[in-house]
Design an enzyme around this catalytic site. Sequence first.
Site, mmCIF file in Angstrom:
data_model
loop_
_atom_site.group_PDB
_atom_site.id
_atom_site.type_symbol
_atom_site.label_atom_id
_atom_site.label_comp_id
_atom_site.label_asym_id
_atom_site.label_seq_id
_atom_site.Cartn_x
_atom_site.Cartn_y
_atom_site.Cartn_z
ATOM 1 N N LYS A 158 -9.495 13.244 1.054
ATOM 2 C CA LYS A 158 -9.322 14.694 0.843
ATOM 3 C C LYS A 158 -10.272 15.313 -0.178
ATOM 4 O O LYS A 158 -9.858 16.151 -0.984
ATOM 5 C CB LYS A 158 -7.883 14.981 0.413
ATOM 6 C CG LYS A 158 -6.847 14.654 1.455
ATOM 7 C CD LYS A 158 -5.443 14.922 0.976
ATOM 8 C CE LYS A 158 -4.978 13.893 -0.021
ATOM 9 N NZ LYS A 158 -3.520 13.887 -0.191
ATOM 10 N N ASP A 194 3.184 11.222 -1.284
ATOM 11 C CA ASP A 194 3.915 12.462 -0.962
ATOM 12 C C ASP A 194 4.814 12.321 0.271
ATOM 13 O O ASP A 194 5.856 12.979 0.366
ATOM 14 C CB ASP A 194 2.956 13.655 -0.805
ATOM 15 C CG ASP A 194 1.784 13.387 0.139
ATOM 16 O OD1 ASP A 194 1.672 12.260 0.648
ATOM 17 O OD2 ASP A 194 0.983 14.314 0.350
HETATM 18 C C1 BGC Z 1 -3.739 10.417 1.885
HETATM 19 C C2 BGC Z 1 -2.274 10.089 1.935
HETATM 20 C C3 BGC Z 1 -1.454 11.360 1.850
HETATM 21 C C4 BGC Z 1 -1.927 12.382 2.860
HETATM 22 C C5 BGC Z 1 -1.161 13.686 2.764
HETATM 23 C C6 BGC Z 1 -4.102 11.487 2.889
HETATM 24 O O1 BGC Z 1 -5.444 11.861 2.750
HETATM 25 O O2 BGC Z 1 -4.516 9.265 2.126
HETATM 26 O O3 BGC Z 1 -1.908 9.196 0.912
HETATM 27 O O4 BGC Z 1 -0.099 11.045 2.067
HETATM 28 O O5 BGC Z 1 -3.294 12.641 2.675
HETATM 29 O O6 BGC Z 1 -1.280 14.284 1.531
#
Ligand code: BGC
Length: 439
Positions: A158, A194
Site C-alpha cells: 500500500k 485490520d
Molecule cells: C495488507 C494487509 C491488510 C490489507 C487491508 C494489505 O495491503 O497486506 O495486511 O490487511 O492491506 O488493509
Amino acid sequence: MSAVTDKIKEICQELILSDEKITQVRDLMNQEINKGLGRETNPQAKIKCFPTYVRQLPNGKEMGKFLALDLGGTNFRVLLIELAGGIAHSNMVSKIFAVPNDIMVGPGEELFDHIAHCLSVFMHEHGVQNEKIPLGFTFSFPCRQEGLTKGVLVTWTKGFSCSNVEGKDVVKMLNEAIRRRGDVEIDVLAVLNDTTGTLMSCAYKNPECRIGLIIGTGTNACYVEKLDKVGTWDGDFNEPQQVVINLEWGAFGDDGCLDFIFTEYDRDVDKNSINVGKQVFEKMISGMYMGELAGLALRRLCREGLIFNGKGSERFNERGSFHTKYISEIEGEKNGEVANCQAILDELDITGYTDEDCRHVRYVCELVSRRAASLVCAGLACLLNRIKEKHAVVAVDGSVYRYHPAFHNLMTAGISKLIDPGLAFDLMLSEDGSGRELP
Ligand code: BGC
C-alpha cells in the site's frame, strides 16, 4: 447499457469476467489456501495464511480500559476504549493523525517515532499519560506472527516502503520508540491485522462472525480455521481448537496464476507501482488502484477518439488523476443523471464533453468496480465453502465497501451464486473495527 457504442464495449470487453472465470478464481484461491496452510507447501504459497494466535473471539462481556493504535493506510488512529461488559455501556474516543508521505517512505525508526509521538499527544489530551494501559496494535501489513505480541513484517504494501522494518518485529520497534521518548508507558497485549480487528469488533456484537474482510486502500481477509487444517500451526491444541488465519490474499496471483484475467490496465498499474509483481489480487480490487484502472481505460478511449472528442487534458493524462472516490461519486448518481460526473470532468480540466461522454465514463467505472466486487466474491465464497457453517457472518470494513454505492449489493448477489447449496451468510459493516478511512 444500450447507450454505449459497440466500439467502446469491444475495447472494454477484457474488463468483464465471465461466471466461468470467477468460478475458476474461487477454485484457484482454495488451492492456494491449502498450499499456504500446509507445512511443506507454505514456502511456495503466495497466500501466506499466517496464524494470528487469536483463538477465541470476543463475546461482548469483556471489560476494562484499553488503548488501540491503528496503522494501515494514509491515516493513523489512536483510540481509548472502555468496555463495561456490553455494547450499550462501552465508551470510545479516538483521534486521526495523517501519515505524511515522506514518513511512509522514509527510515523505519522515524515512522515509529511518529507513532509514539501521536500516542503521547493523545494520552496527554485524555489525561491518561501516567497510566499503563493495555494496548492493541493494529498493524495492517503482512506479518509473520510468533505469538500474540510478536509480528515480523514480511513486506510492505500500500505505498509504504520505510527502510529497516522488513524482517523486524514491529512490536519491538514500537516499544523502542516509546522508550526513546520516555514520557508515556505502554503494555502491548497484541499485534493484529485490520482484518482480525474487524472480525473481533463485529464478533463482540454478533457471535456468528467467522470472517473479517477489508476492502479499503488495500484488501485482505481472515477467517476462523480448525487447528487440524493448519499444518503450519506450532502452538498448543487445547480448546478451542481453532485459530484466526490472516490470509494476506492481496498477494494471490503473484506467481502468475491470475494472468488469465489480466488486462493491459492491470499490467500498467503493476509496472508503475513501488512493488512490481507483488499484491496482484490487491491491485485489481482495492482503493489504492481502482481509480487508476478506470483512468487508464478512459485515457485509452480518449486516445482512440471515442470519448471527449479525442481531447483530454493535461490533468486527465496525469497518472493518478482519476481518484477512486470518483467511481463512488459517479455510480452514486441515479441512472441518467450526470451532475457528479460533470463536476469531476471539470475538475480534470476536460472541456466540451457531452452527456454521452458521461454515460461512457460511468460505464467504465461500473466495469472496474464490478470486476473488483466479483473477485472479492470469489474469495469470500471460497472461505464460506471452507467454513461450511449453515449461516456465517462476514465482518467488513474499508473505504471501498463503505462508500461505493453498489459494492454491498454486488457482493451479496455475487457470493450467493458461488457458495455451496445449503449455506447462507450476511455481510456486516464494522462500525469501529479497523481504522476509519476517508473516501
Ligand atoms: C495488507 C494487509 C491488510 C490489507 C487491508 C494489505 O495491503 O497486506 O495486511 O490487511 O492491506 O488493509
